[in-house]
Design a protein around this motif. Structure first.
Motif, PDB file in Angstrom:
ATOM      1  N   PHE A  70      11.268 -14.874  46.813  1.00 55.16           N
ATOM      2  CA  PHE A  70      10.298 -13.818  46.517  1.00 55.16           C
ATOM      3  C   PHE A  70      10.673 -13.079  45.243  1.00 55.16           C
ATOM      4  N   LEU A  71      11.945 -12.759  45.103  1.00 51.87           N
ATOM      5  CA  LEU A  71      12.409 -12.010  43.943  1.00 51.87           C
ATOM      6  C   LEU A  71      12.181 -12.786  42.651  1.00 51.87           C
ATOM      7  N   ILE A  72      12.557 -14.038  42.616  1.00 52.09           N
ATOM      8  CA  ILE A  72      12.449 -14.834  41.393  1.00 52.09           C
ATOM      9  C   ILE A  72      10.998 -15.107  41.023  1.00 52.09           C
ATOM     10  N   VAL A  73      10.195 -15.553  41.996  1.00 47.85           N
ATOM     11  CA  VAL A  73       8.803 -15.909  41.697  1.00 47.85           C
ATOM     12  C   VAL A  73       7.990 -14.681  41.281  1.00 47.85           C
ATOM     13  N   LEU A  74       8.080 -13.628  42.045  1.00 56.39           N
ATOM     14  CA  LEU A  74       7.283 -12.449  41.722  1.00 56.39           C
ATOM     15  C   LEU A  74       7.811 -11.737  40.480  1.00 56.39           C
ATOM     16  N   PHE A  75       9.099 -11.782  40.260  1.00 60.96           N
ATOM     17  CA  PHE A  75       9.646 -11.182  39.045  1.00 60.96           C
ATOM     18  C   PHE A  75       9.208 -11.973  37.810  1.00 60.96           C
ATOM     19  N   ALA A  76       9.121 -13.298  37.930  1.00 57.09           N
ATOM     20  CA  ALA A  76       8.655 -14.134  36.821  1.00 57.09           C
ATOM     21  C   ALA A  76       7.174 -13.894  36.534  1.00 57.09           C
ATOM     22  N   MET A  77       6.428 -13.497  37.564  1.00 51.08           N
ATOM     23  CA  MET A  77       5.004 -13.198  37.375  1.00 51.08           C
ATOM     24  C   MET A  77       4.789 -11.759  36.916  1.00 51.08           C
ATOM     25  N   ARG A  78       5.883 -11.066  36.605  1.00 50.36           N
ATOM     26  CA  ARG A  78       5.874  -9.699  36.090  1.00 50.36           C
ATOM     27  C   ARG A  78       5.361  -8.697  37.120  1.00 50.36           C
ATOM     28  N   HIS A  79       5.710  -8.940  38.377  1.00 48.34           N
ATOM     29  CA  HIS A  79       5.409  -8.010  39.470  1.00 48.34           C
ATOM     30  C   HIS A  79       6.742  -7.512  40.038  1.00 48.34           C
ATOM     31  N   GLU A  80       7.444  -6.696  39.262  1.00 52.79           N
ATOM     32  CA  GLU A  80       8.794  -6.291  39.625  1.00 52.79           C
ATOM     33  C   GLU A  80       8.830  -5.449  40.902  1.00 52.79           C
ATOM     34  N   ILE A  81       7.946  -4.476  40.998  1.00 55.21           N
ATOM     35  CA  ILE A  81       7.933  -3.600  42.174  1.00 55.21           C
ATOM     36  C   ILE A  81       7.541  -4.392  43.424  1.00 55.21           C
ATOM     37  N   LEU A  82       6.525  -5.244  43.295  1.00 47.74           N
ATOM     38  CA  LEU A  82       6.104  -6.060  44.420  1.00 47.74           C
ATOM     39  C   LEU A  82       7.219  -7.002  44.875  1.00 47.74           C
ATOM     40  N   SER A  83       7.984  -7.533  43.930  1.00 52.00           N
ATOM     41  CA  SER A  83       9.079  -8.420  44.299  1.00 52.00           C
ATOM     42  C   SER A  83      10.155  -7.672  45.079  1.00 52.00           C
ATOM     43  N   LEU A  84      10.476  -6.471  44.671  1.00 53.05           N
ATOM     44  CA  LEU A  84      11.467  -5.688  45.398  1.00 53.05           C
ATOM     45  C   LEU A  84      10.969  -5.304  46.788  1.00 53.05           C
ATOM     46  N   VAL A  85       9.683  -4.956  46.903  1.00 53.55           N
ATOM     47  CA  VAL A  85       9.111  -4.608  48.205  1.00 53.55           C
ATOM     48  C   VAL A  85       9.076  -5.835  49.118  1.00 53.55           C
ATOM     49  N   ALA A  86       8.696  -6.992  48.586  1.00 51.70           N
ATOM     50  CA  ALA A  86       8.652  -8.214  49.390  1.00 51.70           C
ATOM     51  C   ALA A  86      10.052  -8.605  49.858  1.00 51.70           C
ATOM     52  N   CYS A  87      11.039  -8.517  48.980  1.00 50.72           N
ATOM     53  CA  CYS A  87      12.419  -8.843  49.360  1.00 50.72           C
ATOM     54  C   CYS A  87      12.922  -7.890  50.438  1.00 50.72           C
ATOM     55  N   ALA A  88      12.698  -6.612  50.242  1.00 50.51           N
ATOM     56  CA  ALA A  88      13.153  -5.628  51.230  1.00 50.51           C
ATOM     57  C   ALA A  88      12.412  -5.819  52.553  1.00 50.51           C
ATOM     58  N   GLY A  89      11.115  -6.096  52.496  1.00 54.16           N
ATOM     59  CA  GLY A  89      10.335  -6.326  53.713  1.00 54.16           C
ATOM     60  C   GLY A  89      10.831  -7.526  54.480  1.00 54.16           C
ATOM     61  N   TRP A  90      11.102  -8.624  53.781  1.00 54.85           N
ATOM     62  CA  TRP A  90      11.616  -9.818  54.448  1.00 54.85           C
ATOM     63  C   TRP A  90      12.974  -9.537  55.083  1.00 54.85           C
ATOM     64  N   PHE A  91      13.867  -8.929  54.305  1.00 55.49           N
ATOM     65  CA  PHE A  91      15.227  -8.698  54.770  1.00 55.49           C
ATOM     66  C   PHE A  91      15.247  -7.756  55.971  1.00 55.49           C
ATOM     67  N   ILE A  92      14.524  -6.634  55.889  1.00 59.08           N
ATOM     68  CA  ILE A  92      14.507  -5.657  56.983  1.00 59.08           C
ATOM     69  C   ILE A  92      13.769  -6.217  58.197  1.00 59.08           C
ATOM     70  N   GLY A  93      12.639  -6.878  57.966  1.00 57.18           N
ATOM     71  CA  GLY A  93      11.876  -7.455  59.079  1.00 57.18           C
ATOM     72  C   GLY A  93      12.656  -8.510  59.836  1.00 57.18           C
ATOM     73  N   LEU A  94      13.336  -9.373  59.111  1.00 52.20           N
ATOM     74  CA  LEU A  94      14.124 -10.417  59.768  1.00 52.20           C
ATOM     75  C   LEU A  94      15.326  -9.831  60.490  1.00 52.20           C
ATOM     76  N   ARG A  95      15.910  -8.784  59.939  1.00 55.41           N
ATOM     77  CA  ARG A  95      17.011  -8.105  60.629  1.00 55.41           C
ATOM     78  C   ARG A  95      16.551  -7.549  61.974  1.00 55.41           C
ATOM     79  N   GLN A  96      15.347  -6.973  62.012  1.00 51.85           N
ATOM     80  CA  GLN A  96      14.812  -6.438  63.257  1.00 51.85           C
ATOM     81  C   GLN A  96      14.576  -7.558  64.279  1.00 51.85           C
TER      82      GLN A  96
END
Length: 100
Positions: free
Chosen positions: A34-60
């Motif tokens: 998520f971080l690499i693909v969305l960051f390459a598409m110039r969606h930096e904030i969305l990439s950070l939100v997607a990474c955090a969402g995946w990481f926190i959601g999977l932890r739960q």
């Protein structure tokens, strides 16, 4: 199935998670994707939100269902062909008579 010779033991490799750089692989690799693909598409904030969402959601999910929840879900409920290729040492999931 009264005969104990027809039962299977739970394989130990289903209870151990695979790691990547010391972190659980199923948490880190999709987050990096998520971080690499969305960051390459110039969606930096969305990439950070997607990474955090995946990481926190999977932890739960892992807190509630165990460390290998996704791997075990793929074994028990996934396609037969995928399960055979991912778990070659394990018996088919249709044989649900296990010894604990």
């Amino acid at each position: 199935m009264e005969s104990p010779h027809q039962f299977y033991y739970i394989p130990k490799h289903l209870n151990r998670g695979k790691t990547f750089a010391g972190l659980p692989r199923d948490e880190v690799l999709p987050a990096l994707f998520f971080l690499i693909v969305l960051f390459a598409m110039r969606h930096e904030i969305l990439s950070l939100v997607a990474c955090a969402g995946w990481f926190i959601g999977l932890r739960q999910i892992k807190r509630q269902y165990g460390d290998n929840a996704i791997q075990l879900l793929m074994y028990w409920y996934g396609s037969k062909h995928i399960a055979e290729s991912m778990f070659p040492k394990s018996p088919p999931s249709e044989k649900r008579y296990w010894i604990k």
